[in-house]
Write a protein that holds these residues in place. Structure first.
Motif, PDB file in Angstrom:
ATOM      1  N   PRO A  48       0.821  -1.214   0.000  1.00  0.00           N
ATOM      2  CA  PRO A  48       0.000   0.000   0.000  1.00  0.00           C
ATOM      3  C   PRO A  48       0.853   1.261   0.000  1.00  0.00           C
ATOM      4  O   PRO A  48       1.897   1.311   0.657  1.00  0.00           O
ATOM      5  CB  PRO A  48      -0.780  -0.103   1.309  1.00  0.00           C
ATOM      6  CG  PRO A  48      -0.687  -1.501   1.726  1.00  0.00           C
ATOM      7  CD  PRO A  48       0.523  -2.090   1.127  1.00  0.00           C
TER       8      PRO A  48
ATOM      9  N   LEU B  97       0.305   4.053   1.374  1.00  0.00           N
ATOM     10  CA  LEU B  97       0.410   4.716   2.676  1.00  0.00           C
ATOM     11  C   LEU B  97       1.562   4.136   3.490  1.00  0.00           C
ATOM     12  O   LEU B  97       2.337   4.854   4.119  1.00  0.00           O
ATOM     13  CB  LEU B  97      -0.912   4.566   3.438  1.00  0.00           C
ATOM     14  CG  LEU B  97      -0.984   5.348   4.737  1.00  0.00           C
ATOM     15  CD1 LEU B  97      -0.845   6.825   4.473  1.00  0.00           C
ATOM     16  CD2 LEU B  97      -2.271   5.067   5.463  1.00  0.00           C
ATOM     17  N   LEU B  98       1.702   2.807   3.436  1.00  0.00           N
ATOM     18  CA  LEU B  98       2.804   2.146   4.134  1.00  0.00           C
ATOM     19  C   LEU B  98       4.139   2.632   3.580  1.00  0.00           C
ATOM     20  O   LEU B  98       5.087   2.900   4.329  1.00  0.00           O
ATOM     21  CB  LEU B  98       2.653   0.628   3.974  1.00  0.00           C
ATOM     22  CG  LEU B  98       3.714  -0.277   4.573  1.00  0.00           C
ATOM     23  CD1 LEU B  98       3.923   0.034   6.026  1.00  0.00           C
ATOM     24  CD2 LEU B  98       3.323  -1.721   4.407  1.00  0.00           C
TER      25      LEU B  98
ATOM     26  N   PHE C  11       4.838   6.080   4.942  1.00  0.00           N
ATOM     27  CA  PHE C  11       5.321   6.004   6.324  1.00  0.00           C
ATOM     28  C   PHE C  11       6.776   5.557   6.356  1.00  0.00           C
ATOM     29  O   PHE C  11       7.580   6.052   7.136  1.00  0.00           O
ATOM     30  CB  PHE C  11       4.468   5.021   7.130  1.00  0.00           C
ATOM     31  CG  PHE C  11       3.149   5.579   7.568  1.00  0.00           C
ATOM     32  CD1 PHE C  11       3.024   6.911   7.907  1.00  0.00           C
ATOM     33  CD2 PHE C  11       2.035   4.767   7.655  1.00  0.00           C
ATOM     34  CE1 PHE C  11       1.813   7.429   8.321  1.00  0.00           C
ATOM     35  CE2 PHE C  11       0.818   5.274   8.059  1.00  0.00           C
ATOM     36  CZ  PHE C  11       0.713   6.609   8.393  1.00  0.00           C
ATOM     37  N   PHE C  12       7.093   4.588   5.498  1.00  0.00           N
ATOM     38  CA  PHE C  12       8.456   4.075   5.468  1.00  0.00           C
ATOM     39  C   PHE C  12       9.434   5.191   5.100  1.00  0.00           C
ATOM     40  O   PHE C  12      10.446   5.379   5.778  1.00  0.00           O
ATOM     41  CB  PHE C  12       8.572   2.919   4.474  1.00  0.00           C
ATOM     42  CG  PHE C  12       9.955   2.365   4.387  1.00  0.00           C
ATOM     43  CD1 PHE C  12      10.383   1.418   5.291  1.00  0.00           C
ATOM     44  CD2 PHE C  12      10.831   2.804   3.414  1.00  0.00           C
ATOM     45  CE1 PHE C  12      11.668   0.920   5.234  1.00  0.00           C
ATOM     46  CE2 PHE C  12      12.120   2.306   3.348  1.00  0.00           C
ATOM     47  CZ  PHE C  12      12.538   1.359   4.264  1.00  0.00           C
TER      48      PHE C  12
ATOM     49  N   SER D  42       9.818   7.701   7.880  1.00  0.00           N
ATOM     50  CA  SER D  42      10.690   7.233   8.959  1.00  0.00           C
ATOM     51  C   SER D  42      12.129   7.125   8.467  1.00  0.00           C
ATOM     52  O   SER D  42      13.071   7.258   9.240  1.00  0.00           O
ATOM     53  CB  SER D  42      10.213   5.890   9.488  1.00  0.00           C
ATOM     54  OG  SER D  42      10.566   4.873   8.606  1.00  0.00           O
TER      55      SER D  42
ATOM     56  N   ASP E 106      14.185   8.634  11.123  1.00  0.00           N
ATOM     57  CA  ASP E 106      14.830   7.647  11.987  1.00  0.00           C
ATOM     58  C   ASP E 106      16.205   7.226  11.500  1.00  0.00           C
ATOM     59  O   ASP E 106      17.084   6.905  12.294  1.00  0.00           O
ATOM     60  CB  ASP E 106      13.952   6.379  12.104  1.00  0.00           C
ATOM     61  CG  ASP E 106      12.749   6.623  12.969  1.00  0.00           C
ATOM     62  OD1 ASP E 106      12.693   7.700  13.581  1.00  0.00           O
ATOM     63  OD2 ASP E 106      11.876   5.752  13.029  1.00  0.00           O
TER      64      ASP E 106
ATOM     65  N   LEU F  27      -2.704  11.722   0.596  1.00  0.00           N
ATOM     66  CA  LEU F  27      -2.244  11.003   1.783  1.00  0.00           C
ATOM     67  C   LEU F  27      -1.184  11.795   2.523  1.00  0.00           C
ATOM     68  O   LEU F  27      -0.740  11.388   3.601  1.00  0.00           O
ATOM     69  CB  LEU F  27      -1.676   9.638   1.391  1.00  0.00           C
ATOM     70  CG  LEU F  27      -2.706   8.727   0.744  1.00  0.00           C
ATOM     71  CD1 LEU F  27      -2.093   7.408   0.392  1.00  0.00           C
ATOM     72  CD2 LEU F  27      -3.863   8.516   1.691  1.00  0.00           C
TER      73      LEU F  27
ATOM     74  N   ALA G 138      -1.243  12.265   6.211  1.00  0.00           N
ATOM     75  CA  ALA G 138      -0.773  11.274   7.178  1.00  0.00           C
ATOM     76  C   ALA G 138       0.662  11.522   7.614  1.00  0.00           C
ATOM     77  O   ALA G 138       1.068  11.076   8.674  1.00  0.00           O
ATOM     78  CB  ALA G 138      -0.907   9.871   6.590  1.00  0.00           C
TER      79      ALA G 138
END
Lengths: 398, 363
Positions: free
Chosen positions: A141, A143-144, A147-148, A151, A155, A341, A344
């Motif tokens: 997806p 969205l995933l 997010f990855f 991060s 991160d 998106l 998010a």
């Protein structure tokens, strides 16, 4: 299907059949029923909404657009401050959406075409790698993935002091991506004007060359000359105006970089995620488009004596593009819709600004309608383009 | 193929030329045929050499699989321990801990049903009933309240079962609606046609997230006071509305592919509209569009992840809340790779199946 009925038959049936068996009357009854149901449902929902709004004393109407927004927006193409009105905040959001969609579409088409060609490569290793990329990206997806990448910036990447420098003048850190750009100089204005003038000249030259070919049959080296004009004209302007070469190189000042062009982590994550995801779909479209052209087409074109460049521009591309462009536009529209998106990961696109507005004013109906209208405009523009293109490219048969 | 016997005899003694392709020959013809391809291969191999060994080192050699978060922070490699340490929360969310067997059984049932339905010999009307019964049982297992099962409120549902439920229930409910919309769009009645076109184009023109916002914020306004609908059900309704429009377009393609003769033949047999559609047109049209329908199921499955934005605890949200836990903060690549693997396995098997089906249905 009932169009061709002879008159005699209808007369006979009209006499025999009852009025409620007449398809025309039935159709009208059905439509009245459907309209009635939809209307009642709409009325019911509308009524409930009005009552609920009154009970919760929520204001209605778009008056709030002229109130002070009083929230900051992280990045903006136009000057904006918290003292500006909501309508300006929304405009900033819409411009951010357009920005990410535009840059994303350009990069996606480049990467997607490259991947599509790689997928068809005769080199086993390259084509298999492309296939794996396409399959994996399509199955995760978006969205995933966003997010990855977000991060990844926050991160994994180090702070600006220990920023990675993959290329000279390009720095990656958890403050985003910074790269060197040429420093502003009035000469660039003239270069841009020269480029536009070159484009116009090329356009007229092509028209003239085509007419001449139709008249005399003689070929004119359009491609080489176009390239020469479009590169040569801006280059000469640049040289004449003193060839400014000064670059704005990012430098570490305190905790962050100064100078250069900065891409925020949010924008970077959104752009990388959207481009990598959509490119996988574009690659499949490009592959299908190239494969749709029969081998016979190329052979026939070569047999009538066209040069390889002509085979590409006169035979392969027009046919492949006819297959490629319609699904490609729908993917571009998908990219634009997926850019919503951004909310998010905190990039201030239109949806994210609108949702902040909804939270502050409580006017959800207006906010969500605005979101829908803006995206509907995008898709309406796309479908207008598609209709125009389909009409232009439709096969003209004898 | 069957030519004269004479020809047959002539070729009998001859064997087909033997082409022996060894590994070296294969490499030569697939990787090093020509200067350009050789350079391409070498460049690609160089990049793979640069990427794969460090990644493998991070993911496998230096990695920790069953350790505490503190041990992980000392290590240099991947910290897969975040998965086993939090697996039950990632998969089941806030579902009561001692009742985890129920969603687990429901998921096993779903996978079993899917595997059973994979074989086309099993496709029949009774399979439809089996599915309905199966979905009902899964619903009861999740919700409880019957047969002595402790009731579990749906706001405690989460994780993978929620993702699966949103996509499969969404698909099942959206399918009939989509077929109706497609028939309406092909209708000759202007009012019906206009309503269907408006619905389909409106929904397809806006992003799913705007519908989800609508479900979260606007749906409560639409209903009279006192009637509150659960957040999950509202999100499910938005997903159904969204998926139906896409299914309608796919089904419309199938309806357009049926030749005019079929419609006319059905009419000349004296079938009325419902009979014509139910017995002649839809069975053929829906069969053609099975592969793209699976494609929609895949994107519906991926799109359910967007419920994160309206704060529903699907599998992505549970993972993110594990990552928000201070002791596991910063191990997001590992956690996201795990969730990506779940999505990849599901979507890949579906798309693989759709490709196989496409091949089978063509022949």
């Amino acid at each position: 299907m009932k169009k061709g009925n002879p008159d005699i038959l209808t007369e006979q049936t009209a006499q025999r059949a009852a009025w409620f068996n007449d398809p025309k009357i039935r159709a009208i009854l059905y439509q009245i029923a459907v309209l009635g149901i939809v209307g009642l449902l709409g009325y019911y929902l509308f009524n409930n909404t009005v009552e609920n709004l009154k009970r919760q004393s929520i204001a209605t109407g778009f008056g709030f657009l002229n109130k002070e927004a009083s929230f900051e927006i992280g990045e903006s193409l136009i000057p904006y401050s918290a003292a500006d009105k909501y309508i300006k905040a929304l405009l900033v959001g819409a411009l951010n959406t357009i920005k990410v969609a535009f840059v994303g579409i350009v990069l996606t088409i480049i990467l997607g075409t490259f991947l599509g060609i790689a997928r068809l490569s005769k080199n086993w290793l390259v084509s298999q790698l492309a296939a794996v990329y396409i399959e994996v990206m399509q199955d995760i997806p978006i969205l995933l993935q966003l997010f990855f990448w977000y991060s990844f910036f926050y991160d994994i990447l180090p702070s600006p002091r220990e920023a990675l420098e993959p290329l000279n003048g390009v720095f990656m850190s958890n403050r985003g991506l910074v790269f060197a750009v040429p420093e502003w100089h009035p000469a660039y204005q003239y270069v841009a004007m020269a480029f536009i003038a070159g484009c116009i000249a090329v356009y007229f030259m092509r028209r003239w060359a085509r007419k001449r070919q139709e008249r005399t049959g003689q070929l004119f080296p359009v491609f080489t000359l176009s390239l020469a004009i479009m590169i040569g004209l801006p280059l000469t302007t640049w040289l004449l105006s003193g060839a400014p070469l000064k670059m704005s190189v990012p430098e570490l000042v305190g905790f962050n970089f100064k100078g250069g062009l900065n891409m925020s982590p949010e924008f970077g994550a959104l752009l990388i995620g959207l481009v990598l995801y959509t490119a996988a779909f574009v690659a499949e479209i490009v592959r299908a488009g190239i494969q749709a052209i029969g081998k016979g087409q190329v052979e026939a074109a070569m047999a009538i004596g066209l040069k390889p460049g002509q085979v590409l521009s006169l035979v392969i591309l027009p046919q492949a593009l006819r297959v490629i462009i319609p699904p490609l536009t729908s993917q571009m529209l998908n990219l634009t819709k997926n850019s919503s998106l951004a909310v998010a990961i905190g990039f201030p696109d239109f949806v994210s600004v609108a949702s902040t507005t909804i939270n502050q004013t409580g006017q959800a109906i207006e906010g969500i309608s605005l979101i829908m209208v803006v995206y509907l405009c995008f898709s309406l523009l796309t479908s207008l383009f598609m209709n125009w293109y389909n009409k232009k490219m439709a096969l003209v048969e004898r | 193929m069957t030519k004269s016997g004479k020809n047959h005899i002539q070729t009998e003694g001859l064997k087909a030329p033997v082409i022996r392709i060894g590994a070296v020959q294969w490499i030569k013809s697939n990787l090093f045929n020509g200067v350009f391809n050789s350079i391409l291969t070498l460049v690609t191999l160089f990049f793979l050499y640069k990427i794969i060994p460090p990644f493998a080192r991070w993911a496998f050699i230096d990695s920790l699989w069953f350790s505490s978060a503190e041990q992980c922070r000392a290590g240099a490699g991947a910290c897969w321990s975040i998965i086993p340490a939090n697996i039950r929360f990632i998969i089941f969310g806030f579902y009561p801990h001692e009742l985890h067997w129920r969603p687990f059984v429901a998921m096993i049932m779903l996978v079993g049903l899917l595997f059973y339905s994979k074989n086309r010999d099993h496709w029949s009307q009774s399979l439809g009933y089996i599915w309905i019964a199966g979905l009902l049982t899964m619903g009861i297992l999740m919700r409880g309240g019957l047969f002595g099962l402790t009731p579990v409120e749906s706001d405690q549902w989460g994780g993978l079962p929620l993702t699966l439920m949103l996509s499969f229930f969404g698909m099942f409910a959206a399918y009939p609606l989509g077929v109706l919309l497609a028939l309406g769009r092909r209708s000759k009645m202007p009012a019906v046609k206009t309503i269907c076109i408006l619905y389909i184009e409106l929904i397809r023109g806006v992003p799913l997230i705007s519908l989800l916002f609508m479900s979260a914020v606007l749906f409560p306004l639409f209903f009279p006071e006192g009637l509150t609908v659960n957040k999950i059900i509202r999100a499910q309704a938005a997903i159904i509305m969204f998926t139906a429009a896409y299914i309608a377009e796919v089904v419309r393609g199938g309806l357009q592919a049926i030749t005019r003769g079929q419609y006319e033949a059905a009419e000349s047999l004296g079938l009325n509209y419902v009979q014509k559609m139910r017995l002649i047109i839809l069975p053929q049209a829906l069969k053609i569009v099975i592969p793209p329908t699976v494609g929609i199921l895949i994107s519906a499955f991926k799109d359910t992840s967007l419920v994160v934005i309206i704060a529903l605890y699907d599998v992505l949200k549970t993972t993110r809340s594990v990552l928000a836990n201070p002791s596991w903060m910063g191990f997001s690549p590992e956690a996201y790779l795990f969730v990506a693997l779940i999505y990849f396995v599901c979507c890949f098997s579906m798309s693989n199946y759709s490709r196989r089906l496409e091949k089978e249905l063509h022949t």
